[in-house]
Design a protein around this motif. Structure first.
Motif, PDB file in Angstrom:
ATOM      1  N   VAL A 143       0.842  -1.197   0.000  1.00 45.22           N
ATOM      2  CA  VAL A 143       0.000   0.000   0.000  1.00 45.22           C
ATOM      3  C   VAL A 143       0.876   1.244   0.000  1.00 45.22           C
ATOM      4  CG1 VAL A 143      -1.807   1.260   1.227  1.00 45.22           C
ATOM      5  CG2 VAL A 143      -1.796  -1.239   1.287  1.00 45.22           C
ATOM      6  N   ASN A 144       0.521   2.192  -0.857  1.00 42.07           N
ATOM      7  CA  ASN A 144       1.188   3.493  -0.880  1.00 42.07           C
ATOM      8  C   ASN A 144       0.512   4.360   0.181  1.00 42.07           C
ATOM      9  OD1 ASN A 144       2.251   5.991  -1.334  1.00 42.07           O
ATOM     10  ND2 ASN A 144       1.559   6.168  -3.441  1.00 42.07           N
ATOM     11  N   GLN A 145       1.161   4.552   1.307  1.00 43.32           N
ATOM     12  CA  GLN A 145       0.619   5.329   2.418  1.00 43.32           C
ATOM     13  C   GLN A 145       1.035   6.799   2.355  1.00 43.32           C
ATOM     14  OE1 GLN A 145      -1.629   2.558   3.728  1.00 43.32           O
ATOM     15  NE2 GLN A 145      -1.366   4.156   5.213  1.00 43.32           N
ATOM     16  N   SER A 146       1.640   7.215   1.261  1.00 40.01           N
ATOM     17  CA  SER A 146       2.141   8.590   1.169  1.00 40.01           C
ATOM     18  C   SER A 146       1.090   9.518   0.579  1.00 40.01           C
ATOM     19  CB  SER A 146       3.420   8.629   0.336  1.00 40.01           C
ATOM     20  OG  SER A 146       3.115   8.422  -1.029  1.00 40.01           O
ATOM     21  N   SER A 147       1.449  10.775   0.516  1.00 39.65           N
ATOM     22  CA  SER A 147       0.553  11.786  -0.038  1.00 39.65           C
ATOM     23  C   SER A 147       0.829  12.032  -1.521  1.00 39.65           C
ATOM     24  CB  SER A 147       0.709  13.097   0.743  1.00 39.65           C
ATOM     25  OG  SER A 147       2.044  13.541   0.660  1.00 39.65           O
ATOM     26  N   CYS A 148       1.738  11.279  -2.104  1.00 38.02           N
ATOM     27  CA  CYS A 148       2.043  11.453  -3.525  1.00 38.02           C
ATOM     28  C   CYS A 148       2.143  10.090  -4.207  1.00 38.02           C
ATOM     29  CB  CYS A 148       3.343  12.223  -3.711  1.00 38.02           C
ATOM     30  SG  CYS A 148       4.764  11.451  -2.924  1.00 38.02           S
ATOM     31  N   ALA A 149       2.036  10.105  -5.525  1.00 35.51           N
ATOM     32  CA  ALA A 149       2.133   8.867  -6.291  1.00 35.51           C
ATOM     33  C   ALA A 149       3.558   8.327  -6.245  1.00 35.51           C
ATOM     34  CB  ALA A 149       1.716   9.103  -7.735  1.00 35.51           C
TER      35      ALA A 149
ATOM     36  N   ARG B 209       4.825   1.103 -12.325  1.00 37.48           N
ATOM     37  CA  ARG B 209       4.756   2.246 -13.244  1.00 37.48           C
ATOM     38  C   ARG B 209       4.271   3.460 -12.463  1.00 37.48           C
ATOM     39  NH1 ARG B 209       0.810   0.664 -16.314  1.00 37.48           N
ATOM     40  NH2 ARG B 209       2.120  -0.705 -17.517  1.00 37.48           N
ATOM     41  N   ARG B 210       3.110   3.325 -11.802  1.00 35.06           N
ATOM     42  CA  ARG B 210       2.545   4.409 -10.998  1.00 35.06           C
ATOM     43  C   ARG B 210       1.551   3.816 -10.011  1.00 35.06           C
ATOM     44  NH1 ARG B 210       1.208   9.752 -10.591  1.00 35.06           N
ATOM     45  NH2 ARG B 210      -0.964  10.242 -10.161  1.00 35.06           N
ATOM     46  N   LEU B 211       1.749   4.164  -8.734  1.00 31.78           N
ATOM     47  CA  LEU B 211       0.847   3.729  -7.664  1.00 31.78           C
ATOM     48  C   LEU B 211       0.393   4.985  -6.916  1.00 31.78           C
ATOM     49  CD1 LEU B 211      -0.351   1.169  -6.335  1.00 31.78           C
ATOM     50  CD2 LEU B 211       1.566   1.240  -4.728  1.00 31.78           C
ATOM     51  N   SER B 212      -0.864   5.337  -7.082  1.00 27.44           N
ATOM     52  CA  SER B 212      -1.422   6.550  -6.487  1.00 27.44           C
ATOM     53  C   SER B 212      -1.453   6.466  -4.968  1.00 27.44           C
ATOM     54  CB  SER B 212      -2.846   6.771  -7.005  1.00 27.44           C
ATOM     55  OG  SER B 212      -2.831   6.935  -8.401  1.00 27.44           O
ATOM     56  N   PRO B 213      -1.591   7.612  -4.290  1.00 28.73           N
ATOM     57  CA  PRO B 213      -1.731   7.599  -2.830  1.00 28.73           C
ATOM     58  C   PRO B 213      -2.918   6.723  -2.419  1.00 28.73           C
ATOM     59  CG  PRO B 213      -1.361   9.835  -3.609  1.00 28.73           C
ATOM     60  CD  PRO B 213      -1.570   8.974  -4.833  1.00 28.73           C
ATOM     61  N   ALA B 214      -2.730   5.945  -1.389  1.00 28.81           N
ATOM     62  CA  ALA B 214      -3.727   5.017  -0.828  1.00 28.81           C
ATOM     63  C   ALA B 214      -4.032   3.819  -1.727  1.00 28.81           C
ATOM     64  CB  ALA B 214      -5.018   5.748  -0.458  1.00 28.81           C
ATOM     65  N   ALA B 215      -3.399   3.718  -2.878  1.00 29.58           N
ATOM     66  CA  ALA B 215      -3.628   2.582  -3.775  1.00 29.58           C
ATOM     67  C   ALA B 215      -2.872   1.356  -3.267  1.00 29.58           C
ATOM     68  CB  ALA B 215      -3.192   2.931  -5.195  1.00 29.58           C
ATOM     69  N   ARG B 216      -3.333   0.202  -3.725  1.00 31.43           N
ATOM     70  CA  ARG B 216      -2.760  -1.058  -3.243  1.00 31.43           C
ATOM     71  C   ARG B 216      -2.507  -2.024  -4.387  1.00 31.43           C
ATOM     72  NH1 ARG B 216      -4.698  -3.351   1.481  1.00 31.43           N
ATOM     73  NH2 ARG B 216      -5.751  -1.388   1.780  1.00 31.43           N
ATOM     74  N   ILE B 217      -1.483  -2.837  -4.167  1.00 29.39           N
ATOM     75  CA  ILE B 217      -1.209  -3.993  -5.018  1.00 29.39           C
ATOM     76  C   ILE B 217      -1.349  -5.191  -4.105  1.00 29.39           C
ATOM     77  CG2 ILE B 217       0.517  -5.226  -6.373  1.00 29.39           C
ATOM     78  CD1 ILE B 217       1.858  -2.462  -6.851  1.00 29.39           C
ATOM     79  N   SER B 218      -2.125  -6.154  -4.531  1.00 26.79           N
ATOM     80  CA  SER B 218      -2.310  -7.329  -3.693  1.00 26.79           C
ATOM     81  C   SER B 218      -2.213  -8.571  -4.566  1.00 26.79           C
ATOM     82  CB  SER B 218      -3.648  -7.181  -2.978  1.00 26.79           C
ATOM     83  OG  SER B 218      -4.366  -8.313  -2.922  1.00 26.79           O
ATOM     84  N   PHE B 219      -1.473  -9.563  -4.081  1.00 26.16           N
ATOM     85  CA  PHE B 219      -1.342 -10.806  -4.840  1.00 26.16           C
ATOM     86  C   PHE B 219      -1.300 -11.991  -3.895  1.00 26.16           C
ATOM     87  CE2 PHE B 219       3.042  -9.353  -4.229  1.00 26.16           C
ATOM     88  CZ  PHE B 219       3.718 -10.509  -3.839  1.00 26.16           C
ATOM     89  N   THR B 220      -1.701 -13.143  -4.432  1.00 25.08           N
ATOM     90  CA  THR B 220      -1.629 -14.392  -3.684  1.00 25.08           C
ATOM     91  C   THR B 220      -0.542 -15.255  -4.299  1.00 25.08           C
ATOM     92  OG1 THR B 220      -3.334 -15.433  -5.051  1.00 25.08           O
ATOM     93  CG2 THR B 220      -4.062 -14.350  -3.002  1.00 25.08           C
ATOM     94  N   ILE B 221       0.025 -16.101  -3.446  1.00 28.64           N
ATOM     95  CA  ILE B 221       1.097 -17.014  -3.840  1.00 28.64           C
ATOM     96  C   ILE B 221       1.288 -17.956  -2.654  1.00 28.64           C
ATOM     97  CG2 ILE B 221       2.978 -15.586  -2.918  1.00 28.64           C
ATOM     98  CD1 ILE B 221       4.561 -16.319  -5.537  1.00 28.64           C
ATOM     99  N   ASP B 222       1.883 -19.084  -2.841  1.00 31.18           N
ATOM    100  CA  ASP B 222       2.159 -19.971  -1.715  1.00 31.18           C
ATOM    101  C   ASP B 222       3.577 -19.715  -1.209  1.00 31.18           C
ATOM    102  OD1 ASP B 222       1.843 -21.987   0.192  1.00 31.18           O
ATOM    103  OD2 ASP B 222       2.521 -23.557  -1.178  1.00 31.18           O
ATOM    104  N   VAL B 223       3.695 -19.538   0.093  1.00 33.12           N
ATOM    105  CA  VAL B 223       4.988 -19.365   0.752  1.00 33.12           C
ATOM    106  C   VAL B 223       5.167 -20.544   1.700  1.00 33.12           C
ATOM    107  CG1 VAL B 223       6.367 -17.902   2.281  1.00 33.12           C
ATOM    108  CG2 VAL B 223       4.823 -16.852   0.620  1.00 33.12           C
ATOM    109  N   ASP B 224       6.297 -21.221   1.607  1.00 34.17           N
ATOM    110  CA  ASP B 224       6.568 -22.379   2.464  1.00 34.17           C
ATOM    111  C   ASP B 224       7.829 -22.182   3.285  1.00 34.17           C
ATOM    112  OD1 ASP B 224       4.342 -23.698   1.553  1.00 34.17           O
ATOM    113  OD2 ASP B 224       5.411 -25.094   0.268  1.00 34.17           O
ATOM    114  N   ASP B 225       7.831 -22.809   4.422  1.00 35.52           N
ATOM    115  CA  ASP B 225       8.909 -22.802   5.401  1.00 35.52           C
ATOM    116  C   ASP B 225       9.844 -23.959   5.059  1.00 35.52           C
ATOM    117  OD1 ASP B 225      10.254 -23.747   7.707  1.00 35.52           O
ATOM    118  OD2 ASP B 225       8.671 -23.132   9.038  1.00 35.52           O
ATOM    119  N   THR B 226      11.149 -23.722   5.015  1.00 40.17           N
ATOM    120  CA  THR B 226      12.096 -24.812   4.726  1.00 40.17           C
ATOM    121  C   THR B 226      12.841 -25.271   5.975  1.00 40.17           C
ATOM    122  OG1 THR B 226      13.887 -23.279   4.160  1.00 40.17           O
ATOM    123  CG2 THR B 226      12.458 -24.008   2.358  1.00 40.17           C
ATOM    124  N   VAL B 227      12.503 -24.695   7.141  1.00 42.50           N
ATOM    125  CA  VAL B 227      13.222 -25.021   8.367  1.00 42.50           C
ATOM    126  C   VAL B 227      12.353 -25.770   9.378  1.00 42.50           C
ATOM    127  CG1 VAL B 227      14.468 -24.054  10.349  1.00 42.50           C
ATOM    128  CG2 VAL B 227      14.763 -23.055   8.085  1.00 42.50           C
ATOM    129  N   GLY B 228      11.138 -25.309   9.595  1.00 38.80           N
ATOM    130  CA  GLY B 228      10.272 -25.851  10.646  1.00 38.80           C
ATOM    131  C   GLY B 228       9.588 -27.148  10.277  1.00 38.80           C
TER     132      GLY B 228
END
Length: 169
Positions: free
Chosen positions: A40-46, A107-126
């Protein structure tokens, strides 16, 4: 009196610079069968012409992206899928099974805009590689680089990272 005025001017300038900084917040959300990242772009500018790199390499649990059925991950896998913000990117990032980082070229992310994606993340230690807690992503980094400069943030045990960039132009 001049010293007090100088101090007030410096404090005011610092507040203005702080309020115009480009703050990028990233959140990791464990899910089944898909994990999710939100930027999330939490700033006041793009945020313009900026690269955001989520790097799991220094995570507490040796995390990896599990995007195919035959590779570094455990059991269930999920390829990268955008929920929002794909149109803000220069191109769709490539993520291979076992990778430890994903690079988002914005390219450009406006103020308060969001990028959201899903993917699988796995633990290799536990012992339970398919479930990743906030404490397991702790230490992973988010690097942000643009014409304004570079900055790095680290994921906390709550699965959050914040990056403050230099002031917007």
């Amino acid at each position: 009196m001049p010293a007090k005025i100088s101090t007030c001017v410096l404090v005011a300038a610092a507040l203005i610079a702080f309020s115009a900084s480009a703050d990028i917040n990233v959140r990791f959300i464990e899910g089944a069968p898909k994990d999710r990242f939100e930027i999330v772009n939490q700033s006041s500018c793009a945020v313009v012409a900026t690269e955001v790199v989520i790097d799991l390499g220094s995570s507490a649990a040796g995390l990896v992206f599990d995007v195919t059925g035959n590779g570094a991950g455990v059991e269930v896998f999920q390829p990268l899928e955008f929920e929002s913000g794909a149109d803000t990117l220069v191109r769709r990032p490539a993520v291979s099974d076992g990778d430890r980082q994903v690079v988002l070229s914005i390219r450009r992310l406006s103020p308060a805009a969001r990028i959201s994606f899903t993917i699988d993340v796995d633990d290799t230690v536990g012992p339970r590689g398919i479930t990743v807690s906030g404490s397991e992503i702790e230490g992973a980094t988010v690097r942000v680089e643009s014409g304004q400069g570079k900055a790095v943030g680290r994921f906390s045990s709550e699965g959050r990272a914040a990056v403050t960039m230099p002031a917007c132009k």
